[in-house]
Design a protein around this motif. Structure first.
Motif, PDB file in Angstrom:
ATOM      1  N   LEU A 109       0.853  -1.188   0.000  1.00  0.00           N
ATOM      2  CA  LEU A 109       0.000   0.000   0.000  1.00  0.00           C
ATOM      3  C   LEU A 109       0.888   1.237   0.000  1.00  0.00           C
ATOM      4  O   LEU A 109       1.669   1.440   0.929  1.00  0.00           O
ATOM      5  N   ILE A 110       0.772   2.036  -1.052  1.00  0.00           N
ATOM      6  CA  ILE A 110       1.575   3.250  -1.178  1.00  0.00           C
ATOM      7  C   ILE A 110       0.651   4.468  -1.159  1.00  0.00           C
ATOM      8  O   ILE A 110      -0.127   4.688  -2.090  1.00  0.00           O
ATOM      9  N   LEU A 111       0.745   5.238  -0.076  1.00  0.00           N
ATOM     10  CA  LEU A 111       0.011   6.502   0.062  1.00  0.00           C
ATOM     11  C   LEU A 111       1.019   7.618   0.314  1.00  0.00           C
ATOM     12  O   LEU A 111       0.807   8.491   1.147  1.00  0.00           O
ATOM     13  N   SER A 112       2.122   7.589  -0.401  1.00  0.00           N
ATOM     14  CA  SER A 112       3.208   8.544  -0.231  1.00  0.00           C
ATOM     15  C   SER A 112       2.930   9.839  -0.993  1.00  0.00           C
ATOM     16  O   SER A 112       2.373   9.823  -2.090  1.00  0.00           O
ATOM     17  N   ASN A 113       3.325  10.973  -0.393  1.00  0.00           N
ATOM     18  CA  ASN A 113       3.166  12.277  -1.040  1.00  0.00           C
ATOM     19  C   ASN A 113       1.713  12.554  -1.411  1.00  0.00           C
ATOM     20  O   ASN A 113       1.414  13.026  -2.510  1.00  0.00           O
ATOM     21  N   CYS A 114       0.797  12.244  -0.506  1.00  0.00           N
ATOM     22  CA  CYS A 114      -0.635  12.371  -0.817  1.00  0.00           C
ATOM     23  C   CYS A 114      -1.317  13.515  -0.067  1.00  0.00           C
ATOM     24  O   CYS A 114      -2.538  13.669  -0.181  1.00  0.00           O
ATOM     25  N   ASP A 115      -0.570  14.301   0.715  1.00  0.00           N
ATOM     26  CA  ASP A 115      -1.155  15.392   1.507  1.00  0.00           C
ATOM     27  C   ASP A 115      -2.227  14.886   2.463  1.00  0.00           C
ATOM     28  O   ASP A 115      -3.158  15.619   2.804  1.00  0.00           O
ATOM     29  N   SER A 116      -2.118  13.645   2.900  1.00  0.00           N
ATOM     30  CA  SER A 116      -3.118  13.078   3.804  1.00  0.00           C
ATOM     31  C   SER A 116      -2.962  13.687   5.190  1.00  0.00           C
ATOM     32  O   SER A 116      -1.855  13.859   5.691  1.00  0.00           O
ATOM     33  N   THR A 117      -4.088  14.030   5.821  1.00  0.00           N
ATOM     34  CA  THR A 117      -4.080  14.590   7.166  1.00  0.00           C
ATOM     35  C   THR A 117      -4.586  13.602   8.202  1.00  0.00           C
ATOM     36  O   THR A 117      -4.330  13.756   9.392  1.00  0.00           O
ATOM     37  N   MET A 118      -5.319  12.556   7.755  1.00  0.00           N
ATOM     38  CA  MET A 118      -5.925  11.627   8.694  1.00  0.00           C
ATOM     39  C   MET A 118      -6.160  10.282   8.028  1.00  0.00           C
ATOM     40  O   MET A 118      -6.540  10.206   6.869  1.00  0.00           O
ATOM     41  N   ILE A 119      -5.904   9.207   8.780  1.00  0.00           N
ATOM     42  CA  ILE A 119      -6.226   7.856   8.344  1.00  0.00           C
ATOM     43  C   ILE A 119      -7.178   7.265   9.378  1.00  0.00           C
ATOM     44  O   ILE A 119      -6.852   7.235  10.564  1.00  0.00           O
ATOM     45  N   PRO A 120      -8.354   6.813   8.953  1.00  0.00           N
ATOM     46  CA  PRO A 120      -9.364   6.339   9.905  1.00  0.00           C
ATOM     47  C   PRO A 120      -8.864   5.187  10.776  1.00  0.00           C
ATOM     48  O   PRO A 120      -8.025   4.388  10.352  1.00  0.00           O
ATOM     49  N   GLY A 121      -9.420   5.092  11.984  1.00  0.00           N
ATOM     50  CA  GLY A 121      -9.025   4.061  12.928  1.00  0.00           C
ATOM     51  C   GLY A 121      -9.115   2.642  12.392  1.00  0.00           C
ATOM     52  O   GLY A 121      -8.195   1.847  12.576  1.00  0.00           O
ATOM     53  N   PRO A 122     -10.223   2.271  11.710  1.00  0.00           N
ATOM     54  CA  PRO A 122     -10.350   0.880  11.250  1.00  0.00           C
ATOM     55  C   PRO A 122      -9.749   0.613   9.882  1.00  0.00           C
ATOM     56  O   PRO A 122      -9.923  -0.477   9.328  1.00  0.00           O
ATOM     57  N   PHE A 123      -8.999   1.565   9.308  1.00  0.00           N
ATOM     58  CA  PHE A 123      -8.573   1.480   7.907  1.00  0.00           C
ATOM     59  C   PHE A 123      -7.812   0.191   7.594  1.00  0.00           C
ATOM     60  O   PHE A 123      -7.996  -0.424   6.550  1.00  0.00           O
ATOM     61  N   PHE A 124      -6.921  -0.250   8.492  1.00  0.00           N
ATOM     62  CA  PHE A 124      -6.085  -1.433   8.242  1.00  0.00           C
ATOM     63  C   PHE A 124      -6.690  -2.733   8.788  1.00  0.00           C
ATOM     64  O   PHE A 124      -6.041  -3.773   8.752  1.00  0.00           O
ATOM     65  N   GLN A 125      -7.913  -2.663   9.243  1.00  0.00           N
ATOM     66  CA  GLN A 125      -8.510  -3.777   9.972  1.00  0.00           C
ATOM     67  C   GLN A 125      -8.581  -5.069   9.166  1.00  0.00           C
ATOM     68  O   GLN A 125      -8.393  -6.159   9.704  1.00  0.00           O
ATOM     69  N   TYR A 126      -8.842  -4.959   7.852  1.00  0.00           N
ATOM     70  CA  TYR A 126      -9.001  -6.145   7.012  1.00  0.00           C
ATOM     71  C   TYR A 126      -7.885  -6.250   5.974  1.00  0.00           C
ATOM     72  O   TYR A 126      -8.104  -6.666   4.846  1.00  0.00           O
ATOM     73  N   MET A 127      -6.681  -5.857   6.364  1.00  0.00           N
ATOM     74  CA  MET A 127      -5.515  -5.931   5.484  1.00  0.00           C
ATOM     75  C   MET A 127      -4.424  -6.755   6.161  1.00  0.00           C
ATOM     76  O   MET A 127      -3.270  -6.347   6.255  1.00  0.00           O
ATOM     77  N   ASN A 128      -4.751  -7.928   6.621  1.00  0.00           N
ATOM     78  CA  ASN A 128      -3.851  -8.707   7.470  1.00  0.00           C
ATOM     79  C   ASN A 128      -2.604  -9.222   6.764  1.00  0.00           C
ATOM     80  O   ASN A 128      -1.657  -9.651   7.422  1.00  0.00           O
ATOM     81  N   LYS A 129      -2.578  -9.196   5.423  1.00  0.00           N
ATOM     82  CA  LYS A 129      -1.424  -9.700   4.673  1.00  0.00           C
ATOM     83  C   LYS A 129      -0.471  -8.589   4.235  1.00  0.00           C
ATOM     84  O   LYS A 129       0.491  -8.861   3.501  1.00  0.00           O
ATOM     85  N   LEU A 130      -0.721  -7.368   4.656  1.00  0.00           N
ATOM     86  CA  LEU A 130       0.128  -6.257   4.235  1.00  0.00           C
ATOM     87  C   LEU A 130       1.585  -6.490   4.613  1.00  0.00           C
ATOM     88  O   LEU A 130       1.891  -6.819   5.758  1.00  0.00           O
ATOM     89  N   GLN A 131       2.479  -6.299   3.631  1.00  0.00           N
ATOM     90  CA  GLN A 131       3.910  -6.425   3.876  1.00  0.00           C
ATOM     91  C   GLN A 131       4.630  -5.081   3.791  1.00  0.00           C
ATOM     92  O   GLN A 131       5.652  -4.883   4.431  1.00  0.00           O
ATOM     93  N   VAL A 132       4.096  -4.159   2.972  1.00  0.00           N
ATOM     94  CA  VAL A 132       4.718  -2.847   2.790  1.00  0.00           C
ATOM     95  C   VAL A 132       3.669  -1.759   2.947  1.00  0.00           C
ATOM     96  O   VAL A 132       2.648  -1.781   2.260  1.00  0.00           O
ATOM     97  N   VAL A 133       3.919  -0.829   3.864  1.00  0.00           N
ATOM     98  CA  VAL A 133       3.074   0.355   4.018  1.00  0.00           C
ATOM     99  C   VAL A 133       3.972   1.582   3.886  1.00  0.00           C
ATOM    100  O   VAL A 133       4.897   1.767   4.687  1.00  0.00           O
ATOM    101  N   ASP A 134       3.716   2.382   2.858  1.00  0.00           N
ATOM    102  CA  ASP A 134       4.509   3.589   2.610  1.00  0.00           C
ATOM    103  C   ASP A 134       3.600   4.807   2.745  1.00  0.00           C
ATOM    104  O   ASP A 134       2.776   5.088   1.887  1.00  0.00           O
ATOM    105  N   LEU A 135       3.763   5.519   3.861  1.00  0.00           N
ATOM    106  CA  LEU A 135       2.995   6.742   4.128  1.00  0.00           C
ATOM    107  C   LEU A 135       3.908   7.965   4.118  1.00  0.00           C
ATOM    108  O   LEU A 135       3.554   9.009   4.652  1.00  0.00           O
ATOM    109  N   SER A 136       5.060   7.851   3.496  1.00  0.00           N
ATOM    110  CA  SER A 136       6.082   8.886   3.579  1.00  0.00           C
ATOM    111  C   SER A 136       5.646  10.210   2.950  1.00  0.00           C
ATOM    112  O   SER A 136       4.821  10.258   2.051  1.00  0.00           O
ATOM    113  N   TYR A 137       6.232  11.281   3.501  1.00  0.00           N
ATOM    114  CA  TYR A 137       6.061  12.650   2.998  1.00  0.00           C
ATOM    115  C   TYR A 137       4.606  13.108   2.961  1.00  0.00           C
ATOM    116  O   TYR A 137       4.191  13.810   2.043  1.00  0.00           O
TER     117      TYR A 137
END
Length: 253
Positions: A109-137
């Motif tokens: 999941l790549i959400l890099s350079n997206c000007d994101s201000t908030m990620i909801p509490g349950p957002f990752f709840q059903y992503m149990n196989k995630l290996q890479v999370v990129d929230l940079s910048y």
């Protein structure tokens, strides 16, 4: 971060990566460029990129919406069998507060350079196989959802450049984590449970407000190959000496 380059050391991975790049350049799938300062890089031709995206768009396993302007994340776009999702360099205008995409096979999941201000509490709840999370910048991102603490398959977490982020949820369950990048964030304390992350190979906490590194942590991270710490943090030399696989170090001891 996805493990596409192979090697037992950073040098071996570096060499393997350059071998792959050279093959792609020779086959005209990438273009080699040199800037005004003599620095080399590679780029993909726009036409080739569009062709690649057309191919992946025929497969529902990929969702790529990189650099196409302001967007609102809609849950119906996140189909059940997604493998990879990228919104790199897109402006995420809004993420619904109760959004929890049902993507049990998602690995990247790549959400890099997206000007994101908030990620909801349950957002990752059903992503149990995630290996890479990129929230940079995402410089306005101030908090991370607690659901990130349960991603037990996670291999890499990049929060680089999230300058307003003051803390990270407990990471003790992420025992498969290899890469933790919190460079240039606002964190002041080591994430809770970091001593359990015994597979870590890469840690970058430089540019942070971290005051100290608890003594019991480094000796437990015996697989570390890269360690970069804030210049004002002192590290006992015996702790560094215990890291026999360490290849690169930045900091003070």
């Amino acid at each position: 971060m996805e493990g596409l380059v192979k090697g037992n050391s950073r040098e071996e991975e570096f060499n393997d990566g350059h071998t792959i790049l050279n093959k792609l350049v020779k086959r005209c799938l990438l273009e080699a460029t040199v800037d005004d300062f003599g620095d080399e890089s590679v780029r993909m031709h726009d036409l080739l990129r569009e062709t690649a995206l057309r191919i992946t768009n025929d497969k529902p396993r990929y969702l790529v919406r990189s650099g196409i302007g302001t967007q609102v994340l809609e849950e119906q776009d996140w189909v059940f069998n997604l493998d990879r999702v990228s919104f790199y360099q897109s402006k995420i205008k809004r993420i619904p507060e109760d959004m929890a995409p049902n993507c049990p096979t998602l690995s990247t999941l790549i959400l890099s350079n997206c000007d994101s201000t908030m990620i909801p509490g349950p957002f990752f709840q059903y992503m149990n196989k995630l290996q890479v999370v990129d929230l940079s910048y995402n410089s306005e991102l101030m908090d991370l959802p607690s659901s990130i603490s349960n991603l037990e398959s996670l291999r890499a977490l990049s929060l680089r450049g999230c300058s307003r982020l003051k803390s990270v949820p407990p990471l003790g369950k992420l025992k498969n984590l290899r890469v933790l990048d919190v460079f240039d964030t606002g964190i002041k304390e080591v994430p809770q449970g970091m001593e359990n992350l015994v597979k870590l190979k890469f840690v970058d906490t430089s540019g942070t407000d971290l005051d100290e590194l608890p003594k019991e942590i480094l000796p437990k991270l015996s697989h570390l190959q890269y360690l970069n710490l804030p210049i004002h943090v002192n590290v006992p030399d015996e702790d560094l000496a215990s890291l026999e696989l360490l290849e690169e170090f930045g900091g003070r001891f």
